[in-house]
Design a protein around this motif. Structure first.
Motif, PDB file in Angstrom:
ATOM      1  N   GLN A  60     -38.034 -65.902 -11.758  1.00  0.00           N
ATOM      2  CA  GLN A  60     -36.605 -65.840 -11.121  1.00  0.00           C
ATOM      3  C   GLN A  60     -36.139 -67.422 -11.041  1.00  0.00           C
ATOM      4  N   VAL A  61     -36.846 -68.271 -10.524  1.00  0.00           N
ATOM      5  CA  VAL A  61     -36.370 -69.830 -10.570  1.00  0.00           C
ATOM      6  C   VAL A  61     -36.322 -70.296 -12.157  1.00  0.00           C
ATOM      7  N   GLY A  62     -37.418 -69.770 -13.015  1.00  0.00           N
ATOM      8  CA  GLY A  62     -37.321 -70.040 -14.349  1.00  0.00           C
ATOM      9  C   GLY A  62     -35.944 -69.718 -15.088  1.00  0.00           C
ATOM     10  N   ALA A  63     -35.535 -68.352 -14.724  1.00  0.00           N
ATOM     11  CA  ALA A  63     -34.476 -67.929 -15.416  1.00  0.00           C
ATOM     12  C   ALA A  63     -33.198 -68.631 -14.788  1.00  0.00           C
ATOM     13  N   TRP A  64     -33.415 -69.077 -13.566  1.00  0.00           N
ATOM     14  CA  TRP A  64     -32.094 -70.216 -13.310  1.00  0.00           C
ATOM     15  C   TRP A  64     -32.177 -71.535 -13.915  1.00  0.00           C
TER      16      TRP A  64
END
Length: 372
Positions: free
Chosen positions: A143-147
């Motif tokens: 999730q944070v990587g996608a952001w």
């Protein structure tokens, strides 16, 4: 026994060491529970919930550290907290001492008996108090990587799952344990092209069976890592050496081969990180760039979902907490070899050989301490 739960003061840490449900269990066992005012608010637990559970509310941290025999926390004590710890007191928390010599020296100097969540074991050789937060951090990583991959945040501008006619992002997960499997589950669910690396062939077989062909597996080696990072849009570092500093698996030279705007998510940053260019960040300022590659290295990732994390951690720690309170630390450790594995310091003695090796300090085992 007097059990104390202070408010966490590490930046952007919203979890709390004791849930109202755990406070009620401890009170039912005849223990006094003292919770610092506002300690549970970040996780959605107001003081009234603790009062209803039979706890008392302390006005500040000094009252907790001054009056309580057993201190229950989430994150490692910060310098101001370490100054309040004392000999004869038990600290039960995540410590992550291997990359933190200053904390180690302070705990030894004050003489506290410190038991680290992250090295408590179970009958399978797993780490039951680390596992819940590993699950949370692993699921957060994609999730944070996608952001971070979004162009506005410095990333490549790649959508993790792609769209019809445009392929998905390539996600490389280094480490197939609890963190890696959890990260893979979410990354696969988001539609990414996922590869998981691990040194354990049985673990790779387990991943292959459980994901039923929805991801690729590769045996971990320097050559395989060098090959795969060149095409990776996101790399998740998910390796762990229990109690010890994490090995550096990706060098700065390897960054030069990665696409500009690719993202590194270092879930192992609590133990020093598994990328050469990693350094701890916070939720308030989570990313930085090195050689065109975006780094996300937040040292308390589960704090972002504080309510879920607090409840998951509380479920895992409660049996050990009650054992320490009911029996006292020495009897509890004598009776339970798995809890004994968590003992890190006692009255100025380092009792974790992996930490000693990482920091160049003399150490004995918990068994040796108790035998003495």
């Amino acid at each position: 026994m007097q059990i104390g739960c202070p408010k966490e003061i590490k930046p952007q840490e919203f979890r709390v060491g004791l849930t109202p449900a755990a406070a009620a269990e401890a009170a039912a066992h005849g223990h006094q529970v003292l919770v610092e005012a506002g300690a549970g608010l970040g996780a959605g637990f107001p003081d009234e919930d603790y009062l209803a559970a039979g706890a008392r509310i302390a006005p500040d941290a000094a009252a907790i550290y001054g009056d309580c025999d057993l201190i229950v926390k989430v994150k490692e004590p910060q310098p101001a907290e370490r100054a309040m710890l004392r000999r004869g007191q038990v600290l039960f928390a995540y410590l992550h001492l291997a990359p933190d010599p200053e904390q180690a020296r302070d705990l030894l100097a004050c003489g506290v008996t410190a038991i680290a969540y992250e090295t408590v074991t179970d009958a399978r050789g797993a780490l039951p108090l680390l596992a819940p937060m590993s699950e949370v951090a692993g699921r957060l990583a994609p999730q944070v990587g996608a952001w971070a991959l979004q162009k506005a945040n410095g990333g490549r501008g790649v959508l993790l799952g792609g769209v019809p006619g445009v392929g998905p992002a390539n996600v490389l997960i280094i480490g197939g344990g609890v963190v890696g499997a959890a990260a893979a589950r979410v990354a696969v669910g988001m539609g990414a092209n996922v590869t998981v690396m691990d040194r354990s062939l049985p673990r790779l077989s387990w991943l292959d069976d459980n994901f039923m062909g929805k991801l690729a597996t590769r045996h971990a080696s320097a050559a395989a890592t060098a090959e795969l990072v060149q095409a990776a849009d996101m790399v998740v570092g998910a390796v762990l050496v229990p109690g010890a500093a994490t090995p550096k698996l990706l060098s700065r030279a390897a960054l030069a081969t990665m696409p500009r705007g690719a993202v590194l998510v270092d879930v192992a940053i609590d133990q020093g990180g598994c990328f050469e260019t990693s350094r701890p960040t916070t939720h308030q300022d989570p990313i930085y760039e090195v050689d065109g590659v975006i780094h996300y290295c937040v040292a308390n990732m589960p704090g972002a979902v504080a309510r879920t994390s607090t409840q998951a951690l509380g479920n895992a720690t409660l049996p050990f907490l009650l054992a320490l309170a009911d029996k006292g630390w020495r009897r509890a450790l004598v009776d339970d070899a798995h809890l004994r594995a968590g003992l890190s310091t006692h009255e100025g003695q380092l009792t974790s050989p992996p930490v000693g090796e990482a920091l160049g300090m003399a150490a004995i085992t918990p068994d040796q301490l108790l035998a003495g």
